[in-house]
Design an enzyme around this catalytic site. Structure first.
Site, short mmCIF file in Angstrom:
data_model
loop_
_atom_site.label_atom_id
_atom_site.label_comp_id
_atom_site.label_asym_id
_atom_site.label_seq_id
_atom_site.Cartn_x
_atom_site.Cartn_y
_atom_site.Cartn_z
N ARG A 33 0.86 -1.19 0.00
CA ARG A 33 0.00 0.00 0.00
C ARG A 33 0.89 1.23 0.00
O ARG A 33 1.77 1.36 0.84
CB ARG A 33 -0.91 0.05 1.22
CG ARG A 33 -1.54 1.43 1.39
CD ARG A 33 -2.58 1.53 2.46
NE ARG A 33 -3.80 0.86 2.04
CZ ARG A 33 -5.00 1.09 2.59
NH1 ARG A 33 -5.13 1.98 3.56
NH2 ARG A 33 -6.06 0.44 2.18
N HIS A 92 -7.53 0.50 -6.19
CA HIS A 92 -7.74 -0.22 -4.92
C HIS A 92 -8.52 -1.50 -5.25
O HIS A 92 -9.68 -1.66 -4.88
CB HIS A 92 -8.53 0.68 -3.95
CG HIS A 92 -8.49 0.24 -2.52
ND1 HIS A 92 -7.74 -0.84 -2.08
CD2 HIS A 92 -9.11 0.73 -1.41
CE1 HIS A 92 -7.91 -0.98 -0.78
NE2 HIS A 92 -8.74 -0.04 -0.35
N GLN A 100 -10.40 -3.85 -2.64
CA GLN A 100 -11.61 -3.22 -2.10
C GLN A 100 -12.83 -3.58 -2.94
O GLN A 100 -13.89 -3.93 -2.41
CB GLN A 100 -11.42 -1.69 -2.09
CG GLN A 100 -12.63 -0.92 -1.59
CD GLN A 100 -12.90 -1.15 -0.12
OE1 GLN A 100 -12.02 -0.99 0.71
NE2 GLN A 100 -14.12 -1.53 0.22
N ASP A 147 -17.10 7.63 -1.02
CA ASP A 147 -15.76 7.51 -0.43
C ASP A 147 -15.41 8.90 0.11
O ASP A 147 -16.09 9.89 -0.22
CB ASP A 147 -14.77 7.05 -1.52
CG ASP A 147 -13.35 6.81 -1.02
OD1 ASP A 147 -13.14 6.82 0.21
OD2 ASP A 147 -12.45 6.64 -1.86
N CYS A 193 -16.18 2.37 1.30
CA CYS A 193 -15.00 1.55 1.60
C CYS A 193 -14.52 1.72 3.03
O CYS A 193 -13.87 0.83 3.58
CB CYS A 193 -13.88 1.88 0.62
SG CYS A 193 -13.52 3.65 0.52
N ARG A 243 -13.72 -7.62 3.28
CA ARG A 243 -12.33 -7.36 2.88
C ARG A 243 -11.47 -8.57 3.23
O ARG A 243 -10.59 -8.97 2.48
CB ARG A 243 -11.76 -6.12 3.60
CG ARG A 243 -12.40 -4.79 3.27
CD ARG A 243 -12.22 -4.40 1.81
NE ARG A 243 -10.84 -4.47 1.36
CZ ARG A 243 -9.86 -3.62 1.69
NH1 ARG A 243 -10.10 -2.60 2.46
NH2 ARG A 243 -8.63 -3.78 1.22
N1 CP Z 1 -11.04 0.50 2.98
C1 CP Z 1 -9.75 0.49 3.35
O1 CP Z 1 -8.85 0.25 2.52
O2 CP Z 1 -9.56 0.72 4.66
P1 CP Z 1 -8.15 0.98 5.38
O3 CP Z 1 -7.60 2.27 4.83
O4 CP Z 1 -8.46 1.03 6.83
O5 CP Z 1 -7.22 -0.17 5.02
N1 NVA Z 2 -9.83 7.00 -1.69
C1 NVA Z 2 -9.42 6.67 -0.34
C2 NVA Z 2 -9.69 5.23 -0.06
C3 NVA Z 2 -9.36 4.79 1.33
C4 NVA Z 2 -9.66 3.34 1.59
C5 NVA Z 2 -7.95 6.99 -0.15
O1 NVA Z 2 -7.15 6.70 -1.05
O2 NVA Z 2 -7.60 7.56 0.89
#
Ligand code: CP
Ligand code: NVA
Length: 329
Positions: free
Chosen positions: A105, A132, A135, A229, A270, A315
């Protein structure tokens, strides 16, 4: 028989509709298996590394619990030499000697691509600025569980920043599976033009209508899933004023839910979500901009339409399916 052994999941673009459906169905099977109390050993003897350059609750915990459930060992790494003192190629080659799978990530999509190119083991994208993908597997699994109809009969409306990683990945997944997808967003935040065009072409083959509209109430008509989101994604923290200005009219309220005209519409997010004043950032925004809820009202978040915690649980099941399918012996 769908064989994904050795494959990386960097973006859903690399997967066929059959492969995506297979992973979702496999996750449903693994969820049932866990519920029935059966112990798993699909990842017995495997070592997995989780690289995090951005914050996470769900993704990290999902990878860890999924790995533990199936007998793997996990290393969590958030402050490595990668990219700072050591090139991506060298880091990937080293990690590939130690581990059977790598989760990443962070910021650039190129980083997760480089890890896959050089490590020689499956690499899973746990979120980049661009995509993502894990997700979306959970989001579609949750829609399948709640709506009980095929993906090609569903319409999903994403409300908010139509260019962000989640919106883009949902659009790709929808186009692949023949699901109608609309991004309801202001002109300034509509989906990337070339990706939109490519998904519209793909949608012509799969039966998916893919598009965007700045008219929120029109866009959500007939929706099965209303999704939102955060307005400001990780790494864009200086954009609150601009996004609040653009996206305030796109808050998902009960009026938006009702505008779908579908009493059974589900609400997905998400997470994490700004729906009350129980967060530092939420309170800071309230103080500066006078806004107590952002992308979704607390009423919708807590309503019977909301399936956000099922989505969060899924998830873990979907990530388990991805690791088991790609990293199995
Ligand atoms: N939805 C999601 O990716 O959550 P986190 O940022 O907590 O991993
Ligand atoms: N679009 C958001 C998703 C978080 C799970 C981000 O990238 O912060």
């Amino acid at each position: 028989m769908t064989d994904l052994k050795g494959r990386s999941l960097l973006t859903l673009l690399d997967f066929t509709a059959e492969e995506i459906s297979y992973l979702i169905d496999y996750a449903i099977e693994l969820k049932e298996r866990k519920r029935s109390g059966r112990k798993g050993d699909l990842l017995e003897g495997k070592n997995i590394v989780l690289l995090f350059d951005k914050a996470s609750t769900r993704t990290r915990c999902a990878f860890e619990v999924a790995a533990f459930d199936e007998g793997a060992r996990v290393t969590y790494l958030s402050n490595s030499q990668m990219g700072k003192k050591e090139s991506m190629e060298d880091t990937a080659r080293v990690l590939g000697r130690f581990y059977d799978g790598i989760e990443f990530r962070g910021y650039k999509q190129e980083t997760v691509e480089a890890l896959a190119r050089w490590s020689g083991v499956p690499v899973w994208n746990g979120l980049t600025d661009t995509y993502h993908p894990t997700q979306v597997l959970a989001d579609f699994m949750t829609a399948k569980e709640h709506l009980g109809k095929p993906f090609h009969e569903m319409k999903l409306v994403f409300v908010g920043d139509g260019r962000n990683n989640v919106a883009t990945s949902l659009m790709i997944g929808a186009a692949k599976l023949g699901m109608d997808f609309t991004a309801a967003c202001p002109e300034e935040l509509h989906p990337d033009e070339s990706m939109l065009n490519a998904m519209q072409v793909l949608g012509k083959e799969t039966g998916a209508e893919i598009g965007w509209s700045s008219d929120l109430h029109e866009a959500v008509k007939g929706a099965d899933v209303i999704y939102t989101d955060v307005w400001v994604s990780m790494g864009e923290d200086d954009k609150f004023a601009e996004r609040i200005g653009l996206l305030k009219p796109y808050q998902v309220s009960m009026d938006v839910i009702r505008a779908s005209g579908n009493p059974n519409v589900i609400f997905e997010h998400c997470l994490p979500a700004f729906h009350d004043l129980e967060t530092e950032i939420g309170r800071d925004v309230a103080q500066k901009y006078g806004l107590e809820e952002m992308e979704v009202t607390d009423e919708v978040f807590r309503s019977s339409h909301s399936v956000v915690f099922d989505e969060a649980e899924n998830r873990m099941h979907t990530i388990k399916a991805v690791m088991a399918a790609t990293c199995c012996s």
